[in-house]
Design a protein around this motif. Structure first.
Motif, mmCIF file in Angstrom:
data_model
loop_
_atom_site.group_PDB
_atom_site.id
_atom_site.type_symbol
_atom_site.label_atom_id
_atom_site.label_comp_id
_atom_site.label_asym_id
_atom_site.label_seq_id
_atom_site.Cartn_x
_atom_site.Cartn_y
_atom_site.Cartn_z
ATOM 1 N N SER A 178 0.850 -1.180 0.000
ATOM 2 C CA SER A 178 0.000 0.000 0.000
ATOM 3 C C SER A 178 0.890 1.237 0.000
ATOM 4 O O SER A 178 1.292 1.717 1.056
ATOM 5 N N TYR A 179 1.196 1.712 -1.194
ATOM 6 C CA TYR A 179 2.084 2.871 -1.308
ATOM 7 C C TYR A 179 1.292 4.144 -1.077
ATOM 8 O O TYR A 179 0.172 4.312 -1.597
ATOM 9 N N ARG A 180 1.896 5.056 -0.339
ATOM 10 C CA ARG A 180 1.218 6.307 -0.013
ATOM 11 C C ARG A 180 0.961 7.149 -1.269
ATOM 12 O O ARG A 180 0.081 8.009 -1.269
ATOM 13 N N ASP A 181 1.685 6.893 -2.341
ATOM 14 C CA ASP A 181 1.466 7.625 -3.591
ATOM 15 C C ASP A 181 0.041 7.429 -4.124
ATOM 16 O O ASP A 181 -0.443 8.259 -4.898
ATOM 17 N N PHE A 182 -0.610 6.338 -3.742
ATOM 18 C CA PHE A 182 -1.942 6.022 -4.264
ATOM 19 C C PHE A 182 -3.069 6.423 -3.316
ATOM 20 O O PHE A 182 -4.236 6.156 -3.601
ATOM 21 N N ASP A 183 -2.737 7.034 -2.174
ATOM 22 C CA ASP A 183 -3.788 7.467 -1.246
ATOM 23 C C ASP A 183 -4.717 8.461 -1.932
ATOM 24 O O ASP A 183 -4.279 9.313 -2.708
ATOM 25 N N ILE A 190 -4.637 -0.878 -1.805
ATOM 26 C CA ILE A 190 -3.807 -2.020 -1.445
ATOM 27 C C ILE A 190 -3.874 -3.065 -2.539
ATOM 28 O O ILE A 190 -4.893 -3.171 -3.254
ATOM 29 N N LEU A 191 -2.784 -3.816 -2.722
ATOM 30 C CA LEU A 191 -2.790 -4.935 -3.662
ATOM 31 C C LEU A 191 -1.909 -6.040 -3.113
ATOM 32 O O LEU A 191 -0.990 -5.787 -2.326
ATOM 33 N N PRO A 192 -2.178 -7.279 -3.496
ATOM 34 C CA PRO A 192 -1.362 -8.396 -3.002
ATOM 35 C C PRO A 192 0.000 -8.411 -3.675
ATOM 36 O O PRO A 192 0.184 -7.880 -4.772
ATOM 37 N N THR A 193 0.952 -9.064 -3.023
ATOM 38 C CA THR A 193 2.254 -9.291 -3.622
ATOM 39 C C THR A 193 2.592 -10.775 -3.560
ATOM 40 O O THR A 193 2.471 -11.410 -2.513
ATOM 41 N N THR A 194 2.973 -11.325 -4.697
ATOM 42 C CA THR A 194 3.419 -12.712 -4.740
ATOM 43 C C THR A 194 4.915 -12.730 -4.477
ATOM 44 O O THR A 194 5.536 -11.703 -4.272
ATOM 45 N N SER A 195 5.497 -13.889 -4.475
ATOM 46 C CA SER A 195 6.952 -14.005 -4.527
ATOM 47 C C SER A 195 7.269 -14.932 -5.689
ATOM 48 O O SER A 195 6.444 -15.750 -6.077
ATOM 49 N N PRO A 196 8.456 -14.804 -6.264
ATOM 50 C CA PRO A 196 8.726 -15.583 -7.478
ATOM 51 C C PRO A 196 8.608 -17.096 -7.323
ATOM 52 O O PRO A 196 8.362 -17.782 -8.301
ATOM 53 N N TRP A 280 -7.798 7.485 -7.694
ATOM 54 C CA TRP A 280 -6.458 7.938 -8.060
ATOM 55 C C TRP A 280 -6.485 8.424 -9.501
ATOM 56 O O TRP A 280 -7.030 7.758 -10.388
ATOM 57 N N GLN A 281 -5.895 9.580 -9.752
ATOM 58 C CA GLN A 281 -6.015 10.205 -11.070
ATOM 59 C C GLN A 281 -4.689 10.249 -11.835
ATOM 60 O O GLN A 281 -4.549 11.006 -12.784
ATOM 61 N N GLY A 282 -3.747 9.406 -11.444
ATOM 62 C CA GLY A 282 -2.470 9.380 -12.137
ATOM 63 C C GLY A 282 -2.572 8.746 -13.513
ATOM 64 O O GLY A 282 -3.563 8.081 -13.858
ATOM 65 N N SER A 283 -1.539 8.943 -14.316
ATOM 66 C CA SER A 283 -1.503 8.404 -15.677
ATOM 67 C C SER A 283 -1.027 6.956 -15.672
ATOM 68 O O SER A 283 -0.493 6.458 -14.669
ATOM 69 N N ARG A 284 -1.164 6.304 -16.828
ATOM 70 C CA ARG A 284 -0.669 4.938 -16.954
ATOM 71 C C ARG A 284 0.860 4.914 -16.826
ATOM 72 O O ARG A 284 1.432 3.947 -16.306
ATOM 73 N N GLU A 285 1.510 5.971 -17.277
ATOM 74 C CA GLU A 285 2.960 6.056 -17.138
ATOM 75 C C GLU A 285 3.356 6.142 -15.659
ATOM 76 O O GLU A 285 4.338 5.530 -15.229
ATOM 77 N N LEU A 290 5.445 3.437 -10.653
ATOM 78 C CA LEU A 290 5.254 3.071 -9.253
ATOM 79 C C LEU A 290 5.059 1.575 -9.039
ATOM 80 O O LEU A 290 5.452 1.036 -8.002
ATOM 81 N N LEU A 291 4.444 0.895 -10.015
ATOM 82 C CA LEU A 291 4.086 -0.509 -9.830
ATOM 83 C C LEU A 291 4.767 -1.462 -10.803
ATOM 84 O O LEU A 291 4.522 -2.668 -10.741
#
Length: 310
Positions: A178-183, A190-196, A280-285, A290-291
């Motif tokens: 949960s990065y604060r950039d997306f608040d 929030i999103l899940p994270t896998t491991s390789p 969140w109003q950020g661009s796809r770029e 960020l992700l």
């Protein structure tokens, strides 16, 4: 710092507000939870100074798991903490005592020079200073109970620390990113994270449900910081775990490189759609900036998992 003596430390890994470690202070004694890489050690020691503690007043370094963004600096940090012991899941203990396999595996992927610059050379932790924390193990920090819970799903050697005093959990990667950039006005995304290599969606669902059942007031994520509204965010995680697993199953039969690119695109689309709904109003770029790393790792983890299915 919160009123419960919890300090958030930005380890400086990758970018600001990406990778956190924590210092819990109780009656003049300290416990770190995770530590980042070798390059974070000066920041960890500075956090002690800010909290009015000396290195000799740290009793514990607790690792949620041994992935290098959480634990790469453990050996170097422990060398600066004369009285501290390292607490780690039983499956991870041997990698802290002898990190050569961790180093070799990561070096095969990234190369020696990148490993040196990104993480620094891994330093072993003396075996006599390592405590294996099986499920239910309690770390005593000057009378403050820190419960270690076995929480697989992201990795089989993952534990979560439940701090009874603050009724909060230090979740490593098991409660997602949960990065604060997306608040937004709707709160944190929030999103899940896998491991390789060790992602297990059913185990992850179970671990998340176990943590929610504690009715915690907050979660302290490595990536990144303190978040509340736990039941709502848990629902978001469950929905996305299922969506991600479904995407991996749909693409299971595709050729390797084609599947990987298709899966990355589908994951980015999934997160973009949910972020738009979140406000969140950020661009796809910006989303890619960020992700992008997380999309790559999630695709890798999903592919290893789906290939393991009968």
């Amino acid at each position: 710092m919160t009123a419960q003596g919890i300090h958030t430390i930005d380890t400086g890994f990758v970018r600001p507000r990406f990778d956190a470690a924590y210092l819990i202070v109780e009656r003049g004694r300290g416990a770190f939870v995770d530590c980042g890489t070798n390059h974070a050690v000066p920041r960890m020691l500075a956090a002690l100074d800010d909290a009015g503690l000396t290195p000799a007043e740290v009793d514990w370094l607790i690792l949620t798991h041994v992935h290098l963004d959480h634990a790469g600096g453990a050996g170097e940090l422990i060398a600066h903490l004369p009285n501290a012991r390292l607490v780690v899941h039983p499956r991870g203990a041997r990698h802290m005592i002898d990190p050569s396999k961790l180093w070799a595996g990561a070096s095969e992927v990234y190369g020696e020079s990148v490993m040196e610059s990104t993480y620094g050379r891994l330093r072993p932790v003396p075996a006599e200073r390592v405590v294996e924390a099986a499920d239910g193990h309690v770390v005593d920090l000057a009378g403050r109970a820190l419960h270690c819970l076995d929480t697989p799903g992201h990795a089989r050697h993952h534990l979560t620390v439940h701090d009874v005093r603050s009724n909060s959990c230090f979740t490593g990667d098991v409660f997602g990113l949960s990065y604060r950039d997306f608040d937004s006005a709707n709160g944190p995304y929030i999103l899940p994270t896998t491991s390789p290599v060790q992602f297990d969606p059913e185990a992850l669902h179970t671990s998340i449900r176990r943590l929610v059942a504690l009715n915690p007031s907050a979660m302290y994520l490595t990536h990144y910081g303190r978040i509340g509204n736990v039941p709502k965010l848990a629902d978001d995680l469950h929905a996305q775990i299922d969506a991600m697993a479904s995407l991996a199953r749909e693409m299971r039969g595709l050729p390797g490189s084609q599947r990987h690119q298709r899966l990355k695109q589908a994951l980015a689309d999934l997160y973009a759609k949910r972020l738009a709904a979140h406000g969140w109003q950020g661009s796809r770029e910006e989303l890619q900036a960020l992700l992008g790393m997380d999309v790559e790792l999630n695709a890798q983890g999903l592919e290893v998992w789906v290939d393991s299915l009968p």
